[in-house]
Design a protein around this motif. Sequence first.
Motif, PDB file in Angstrom:
ATOM      1  N   GLY A 265       0.854  -1.186   0.000  1.00 11.26           N
ATOM      2  CA  GLY A 265       0.000   0.000   0.000  1.00 11.26           C
ATOM      3  C   GLY A 265       0.883   1.227   0.000  1.00 11.26           C
ATOM      4  N   VAL A 266       0.315   2.372  -0.356  1.00  5.88           N
ATOM      5  CA  VAL A 266       1.123   3.604  -0.359  1.00  5.88           C
ATOM      6  C   VAL A 266       1.142   4.236   1.026  1.00  5.88           C
ATOM      7  N   GLY A 267       0.020   4.110   1.760  1.00  6.21           N
ATOM      8  CA  GLY A 267      -0.064   4.726   3.090  1.00  6.21           C
ATOM      9  C   GLY A 267       0.637   3.856   4.118  1.00  6.21           C
ATOM     10  N   TYR A 268       1.536   4.461   4.878  1.00  2.00           N
ATOM     11  CA  TYR A 268       2.271   3.668   5.879  1.00  2.00           C
ATOM     12  C   TYR A 268       2.027   4.216   7.282  1.00  2.00           C
ATOM     13  N   ASP A 269       0.859   4.850   7.455  1.00  2.00           N
ATOM     14  CA  ASP A 269       0.517   5.414   8.762  1.00  2.00           C
ATOM     15  C   ASP A 269       0.321   4.342   9.829  1.00  2.00           C
ATOM     16  N   GLY A 270       0.084   3.091   9.397  1.00  2.00           N
ATOM     17  CA  GLY A 270      -0.072   2.007  10.376  1.00  2.00           C
ATOM     18  C   GLY A 270       1.243   1.578  10.993  1.00  2.00           C
TER      19      GLY A 270
ATOM     20  N   VAL B  19       1.956   3.272  -8.336  1.00  2.00           N
ATOM     21  CA  VAL B  19       1.204   2.287  -9.135  1.00  2.00           C
ATOM     22  C   VAL B  19      -0.300   2.331  -8.874  1.00  2.00           C
ATOM     23  N   LEU B  20      -0.716   2.860  -7.722  1.00  2.00           N
ATOM     24  CA  LEU B  20      -2.153   2.868  -7.421  1.00  2.00           C
ATOM     25  C   LEU B  20      -2.805   4.238  -7.590  1.00  2.00           C
TER      26      LEU B  20
ATOM     27  N   ALA C 187     -10.280   1.397  -3.217  1.00  2.00           N
ATOM     28  CA  ALA C 187      -9.821   2.314  -4.271  1.00  2.00           C
ATOM     29  C   ALA C 187      -8.662   1.733  -5.082  1.00  2.00           C
ATOM     30  N   SER C 188      -7.763   0.990  -4.457  1.00  2.00           N
ATOM     31  CA  SER C 188      -6.630   0.441  -5.219  1.00  2.00           C
ATOM     32  C   SER C 188      -6.874  -0.998  -5.665  1.00  2.00           C
TER      33      SER C 188
ATOM     34  N   MET D 107       1.172  -3.596  -7.323  1.00  2.00           N
ATOM     35  CA  MET D 107       1.523  -3.440  -5.899  1.00  2.00           C
ATOM     36  C   MET D 107       2.277  -4.682  -5.416  1.00  2.00           C
ATOM     37  N   SER D 108       1.807  -5.853  -5.845  1.00  2.00           N
ATOM     38  CA  SER D 108       2.468  -7.108  -5.457  1.00  2.00           C
ATOM     39  C   SER D 108       3.896  -7.138  -5.988  1.00  2.00           C
TER      40      SER D 108
END
Length: 308
Positions: free
Chosen positions: A70-75, A94-95, A276-277, A286-287
């Motif tokens: 994923g693009v978000g790495y807030d986790g 890519v997304l 969304a992605s 993404m993979s």
Amino acid sequence: QIVLKQAGLPDALTAELSERYDLYELAQLSDSDLAAIAGNVTVVITNGEAVVTREFIGSLPALKLIAVFGVGYDGVDVAAARDHGVAVTHTPGVLTDDVADLAIGLMLTVSRKIVAAQRFIEQGNWQAGGFQWTRKVSGKRLGIIGMGRIGQAIARRASAFDMQITYSDRQENAALPWGYISDLPALAQSSDFLMVCAPGGAGTKALVNQAVLEALGPEGVLINISRGSVVDEAALISALDTHRIAGAGLDVFADEPQVPVSLQQRDNVVITPHMASATWETRREMSRLVLENVNAWFAGQPLVTPVP
Ligand code: 8YV
């Protein structure tokens, strides 16, 4: 050297990883299983929804890489990763198209009431008369919170709808042709549609609060394709209940996969399950990026897409 899968991933990616590496799935490990392998886990693979805490990072002494699907790495507690010398990668770029496409789709679907219109036919109401009139999108004012890759892709698409675009971000990007309004209530006030494209995390928590929603106003529509945490969900529900905004299109929620019942079954709210992605094309890309980053790390080569 063990690769630990901490969250759901596409089957093909899981298969590829287990062919190449000693892959374990966190969900299938008991506490004692995990304790037995913890000293050998060098790579953790996670996704945009999962949480990787400082405590978890600290419990894996051999950990060197956290690869986010994923693009978000807030986790991911990136500061903790840095403190422990653990690199973090994600899947930017890519997304972008898919997320921007869904954002535009939600904007059109909410404003033209496409879902409600389908229900209208399916419930047999057309015979009794036509569907209610809806609201125009083309030429309207679009405010974008967070003008990164995805915000810009949305703005480019919206330009083709002759929309008047303004944005807020930590700072103005003078290279962009769109107007900058740093103050969020001011941005909302000059928008018919307000798009949330800022990353999640502590710095953006509940950025869209009651004041922003009030400024968006009774004809305004909120779209969120980034993270549920960026919107004060209780304030959003209250704004919808009291008709202080016109509607919302939401792909993300505060406590996924829970979606408050009060956001469901409304003609003016369109909801999708954080998809969304999620197209075949993009999930493959993404993979590929996750795999390339993991392979690069094992080969001692530079990571392909490290987080900044
Ligand atoms: C998720 C996302 O990662 O890219 C992101 O930040 O939120 C999504 O792409 C995806 O749903 C997998 O969990």
